[in-house]
Write a protein that holds these residues in place. Structure first.
Motif, mmCIF file in Angstrom:
data_model
loop_
_atom_site.group_PDB
_atom_site.id
_atom_site.type_symbol
_atom_site.label_atom_id
_atom_site.label_comp_id
_atom_site.label_asym_id
_atom_site.label_seq_id
_atom_site.Cartn_x
_atom_site.Cartn_y
_atom_site.Cartn_z
ATOM 1 N N VAL A 1 41.553 -11.575 -3.388
ATOM 2 C CA VAL A 1 42.034 -10.268 -2.943
ATOM 3 C C VAL A 1 40.884 -9.268 -2.875
ATOM 4 O O VAL A 1 40.787 -8.476 -1.921
ATOM 5 C CB VAL A 1 43.152 -9.768 -3.876
ATOM 6 C CG1 VAL A 1 43.427 -8.287 -3.653
ATOM 7 C CG2 VAL A 1 44.431 -10.578 -3.667
ATOM 8 N N GLU A 2 40.007 -9.287 -3.860
ATOM 9 C CA GLU A 2 38.880 -8.355 -3.861
ATOM 10 C C GLU A 2 38.001 -8.535 -2.626
ATOM 11 O O GLU A 2 37.581 -7.564 -2.000
ATOM 12 C CB GLU A 2 38.047 -8.558 -5.131
ATOM 13 C CG GLU A 2 38.738 -8.108 -6.400
ATOM 14 C CD GLU A 2 37.994 -8.509 -7.660
ATOM 15 O OE1 GLU A 2 38.234 -7.904 -8.712
ATOM 16 O OE2 GLU A 2 37.175 -9.461 -7.585
ATOM 17 N N ARG A 3 37.734 -9.778 -2.273
ATOM 18 C CA ARG A 3 36.877 -10.043 -1.111
ATOM 19 C C ARG A 3 37.549 -9.596 0.190
ATOM 20 O O ARG A 3 36.887 -9.045 1.080
ATOM 21 C CB ARG A 3 36.557 -11.538 -1.054
ATOM 22 C CG ARG A 3 35.594 -11.931 0.073
ATOM 23 C CD ARG A 3 34.256 -11.251 -0.052
ATOM 24 N NE ARG A 3 33.310 -11.728 0.948
ATOM 25 C CZ ARG A 3 32.298 -11.011 1.427
ATOM 26 N NH1 ARG A 3 32.102 -9.775 0.976
ATOM 27 N NH2 ARG A 3 31.480 -11.518 2.310
ATOM 28 N N LEU A 4 38.860 -9.778 0.297
ATOM 29 C CA LEU A 4 39.563 -9.380 1.508
ATOM 30 C C LEU A 4 39.688 -7.864 1.599
ATOM 31 O O LEU A 4 39.594 -7.289 2.693
ATOM 32 C CB LEU A 4 40.933 -10.051 1.563
ATOM 33 C CG LEU A 4 40.925 -11.584 1.606
ATOM 34 C CD1 LEU A 4 42.334 -12.129 1.753
ATOM 35 C CD2 LEU A 4 40.035 -12.106 2.729
ATOM 36 N N ILE B 1 46.972 -3.543 1.296
ATOM 37 C CA ILE B 1 48.215 -4.281 1.041
ATOM 38 C C ILE B 1 48.217 -5.619 1.775
ATOM 39 O O ILE B 1 48.584 -6.657 1.200
ATOM 40 C CB ILE B 1 49.431 -3.430 1.454
ATOM 41 C CG1 ILE B 1 49.591 -2.239 0.504
ATOM 42 C CG2 ILE B 1 50.703 -4.277 1.463
ATOM 43 C CD1 ILE B 1 50.675 -1.258 0.922
ATOM 44 N N TRP B 2 47.804 -5.613 3.047
ATOM 45 C CA TRP B 2 47.747 -6.880 3.793
ATOM 46 C C TRP B 2 46.726 -7.830 3.156
ATOM 47 O O TRP B 2 46.942 -9.036 3.121
ATOM 48 C CB TRP B 2 47.421 -6.609 5.256
ATOM 49 C CG TRP B 2 48.604 -6.659 6.157
ATOM 50 C CD1 TRP B 2 48.833 -7.575 7.146
ATOM 51 C CD2 TRP B 2 49.749 -5.784 6.172
ATOM 52 N NE1 TRP B 2 50.039 -7.314 7.772
ATOM 53 C CE2 TRP B 2 50.619 -6.234 7.196
ATOM 54 C CE3 TRP B 2 50.116 -4.670 5.414
ATOM 55 C CZ2 TRP B 2 51.833 -5.593 7.466
ATOM 56 C CZ3 TRP B 2 51.324 -4.025 5.687
ATOM 57 C CH2 TRP B 2 52.163 -4.497 6.700
ATOM 58 N N ALA B 3 45.628 -7.292 2.631
ATOM 59 C CA ALA B 3 44.634 -8.120 1.938
ATOM 60 C C ALA B 3 45.231 -8.730 0.680
ATOM 61 O O ALA B 3 44.962 -9.892 0.345
ATOM 62 C CB ALA B 3 43.404 -7.284 1.599
ATOM 63 N N VAL B 4 46.045 -7.954 -0.031
ATOM 64 C CA VAL B 4 46.717 -8.461 -1.234
ATOM 65 C C VAL B 4 47.660 -9.604 -0.876
ATOM 66 O O VAL B 4 47.668 -10.663 -1.524
ATOM 67 C CB VAL B 4 47.483 -7.325 -1.950
ATOM 68 C CG1 VAL B 4 48.476 -7.883 -2.963
ATOM 69 C CG2 VAL B 4 46.500 -6.385 -2.653
ATOM 70 N N ILE B 5 48.466 -9.413 0.161
ATOM 71 C CA ILE B 5 49.423 -10.458 0.561
ATOM 72 C C ILE B 5 48.694 -11.750 0.928
ATOM 73 O O ILE B 5 49.030 -12.840 0.445
ATOM 74 C CB ILE B 5 50.293 -9.968 1.735
ATOM 75 C CG1 ILE B 5 51.187 -8.807 1.298
ATOM 76 C CG2 ILE B 5 51.154 -11.113 2.278
ATOM 77 C CD1 ILE B 5 51.932 -8.142 2.451
ATOM 78 N N VAL B 6 47.690 -11.635 1.790
ATOM 79 C CA VAL B 6 46.950 -12.823 2.234
ATOM 80 C C VAL B 6 46.227 -13.471 1.064
ATOM 81 O O VAL B 6 46.250 -14.698 0.901
ATOM 82 C CB VAL B 6 45.958 -12.442 3.354
ATOM 83 C CG1 VAL B 6 45.061 -13.629 3.698
ATOM 84 C CG2 VAL B 6 46.715 -11.980 4.596
#
Length: 505
Positions: free
Chosen positions: A36-39, A167-172
């Protein structure tokens, strides 16, 4: 006799972070799992921000946090404050304190409520002051707001494009983590899953970094995120990469559901005694805690608050409807992306069911920490056979988690066969915590093995016959093949049910 000079307390007031500085200033953040951090870093880069992820905290950071901040802080605060301080100290040795104050700012979550999370920023402030970094800039991102405007100076804009990208980064990121944890325990070639996961996250980082969001208006960005196929298509490519991994899912492993305080259940490293990898090394399949579920829970709390104000606030019903629509959109987005990965990642639990399950033991309005969700998730996993045991990670002396552990005593009294391992995490009591977990994990292993053997008997086949059926279905050896849940908690037992049903059809 000389009297001590009295100094009045001055509230922390960071120097503005201006828009003109954005190209020269690096935003520090961290505290989540690395995917998540990287995204998020990719999404921030797309909006023109320079960012740097803090390394995972270590025991050295724990000691620094205890040294520099207040002694009443909980375990996560000691780790995170010490982590920030040590990173800055290392940079100061190379560039000097004045340059560091110019080149870096720190962004972290903030809130209020029935736990010390509401005072985290004061612990950071104290640590920075004691480290000689009074002029270092720190900004709080409220955990319950999508559109928070610009921080003073306009250098950091907490607007919808910024928030939705995160939020989208968290989901993915959550979906990739879930996929990784379901595959790695069964991989035929050790290390292959981790390699593919890292390559996939880097690929997805580029997808976020090159999205067309930058320059979109306030409302066009949300419409783009909801309507685009960009991330769905990218996840289909990720699925193709994972599909190359060969697995043997007839290995019998207990499934362990991770719950607990947000930071300790999310981070992967020394702050929680590397519990995820330790469980895998002990022969378990880990069911990780998704940050997306935490977002769903926060919306549920907001909805509850508006429900309580119906008849008082004239717009309360409208606000409740807006919250429910937001939850529906979050679930729809999660399920859409989950489908792109073959529906292999776990589904999101229904927050209404979580609340109903926990209601006899924990009041839904006691909302410090994860509130009733800790109790509800344990019961959800138990009733739906999602796991053989639940491992709850609680900070030492954390009030909300202590309350949930107390409530769980009533739960295990009613369901004595539930395997529940509450671990009090102090940061430096690894042997005690892991030995406690190992005792319960031993029973979980026995149950997983009994479940598997009973499944073989029910279907009238032997292990050798099951392996022969698997050889005749080579598609099931691919990592992204979805084994349907057919009444068992364990992956191997469900696979036996599936193989036997396919042989009869």
């Amino acid at each position: 006799m000389e009297t001590a000079k009295l100094e009045h307390y001055l509230a922390y007031q960071p120097r503005p972070f201006t828009r003109a500085e954005r190209d020269q200033v690096t935003i520090l953040f961290g505290g989540l799992h690395w995917r998540v951090e990287r995204l998020i870093q990719g999404a921030m880069g797309n909006l023109g921000y320079r960012s740097q992820v803090l390394p995972t905290a270590t025991k050295e950071d724990l000691l620094t946090g205890r040294e520099l901040a207040d002694i009443g802080q909980c375990c996560p605060t000691s780790f995170t404050t010490g982590n920030l301080a040590n990173v800055l100290r290392r940079e100061i040795q190379q560039q000097g304190a004045e340059e560091i104050a110019k080149k870096y700012v720190y962004v972290t979550a903030g809130a209020c409520g029935a736990c010390r999370f509401g005072q985290y920023h004061q612990s950071y402030e104290l640590a920075l002051r004691n480290a000689g970094l009074d002029s270092f800039r720190m900004f709080l991102l409220a955990q319950n707001g999508l559109e928070q405007g610009a921080a003073e100076g306009g250098g950091l804009e907490l607007n919808l494009p910024f928030t939705l990208g995160a939020i989208w980064a968290v989901i993915v990121g959550d979906l990739i983590q879930d996929l990784e944890y379901q595959i790695r325990p069964y991989e035929v070639n050790p290390g292959e899953t981790e390699r593919v996961a890292k390559e996939s996250v880097e690929y997805l980082h580029g997808i976020f970094n090159r999205s067309p969001v930058n320059g979109m208006g306030k409302w066009s960005a949300p419409l783009w995120y909801v309507g685009t196929n960009r991330f769905v298509d990218a996840l289909r490519e990720v699925r193709r990469r994972f599909d190359e991994i060969k697995v043997d899912r007839l290995r019998v492993k207990p499934v362990v559901k991770i719950t607990g305080e947000f930071y300790l259940q999310t981070v992967e490293g020394e702050p929680n005694y590397n519990i995820h990898r330790w469980l895998e090394s002990e022969g378990a399949e880990v069911y990780p805690a998704a940050i997306t579920i935490w977002l769903d829970y926060l919306m549920r709390l907001a909805g509850q608050d508006y429900e309580d104000h119906i008849g008082i606030d004239r717009y309360a019903r409208l606000k409740v409807g807006g919250i429910k629509a937001g939850q529906g959109l979050l679930r729809w987005t999660y399920n859409r992306m989950r489908k792109a990965l073959g529906d292999l990642p776990h589904e999101m639990p229904d927050q209404r069911e979580i609340r109903a399950l926990a209601a006899p033991y924990y009041h839904s309005r006691l909302n410090g920490g994860e509130g009733d969700m800790l109790v509800g998730k344990a019961l959800w996993a138990y009733h739906h056979k999602k796991a053989h045991m639940t491992c709850e990670l609680s900070p030492y002396s954390c009030m909300p988690n202590t309350m949930s552990v107390g409530a769980m005593a009533a739960v295990t009294g009613k369901y004595p066969d539930m395997l529940y391992a509450p671990l009090e995490i102090k940061g430096d009591a690894e042997v005690h915590a892991l030995s406690r977990c190992q005792m319960i994990l031993t029973e979980a292993k026995r149950r997983a093995q009994r479940e598997f053997e009973d499944t073989l008997k029910i279907n009238g086949i032997t292990l050798e016959q099951a392996r022969e059926l698997l050889e005749n279905s080579p598609e099931m050896k691919h990592a992204t093949y979805r084994v349907p849940r057919l009444g068992a908690a364990g992956t191997a037992a469900n696979l036996v049910h599936h193989l036997a049903a396919k042989a009869k059809s």
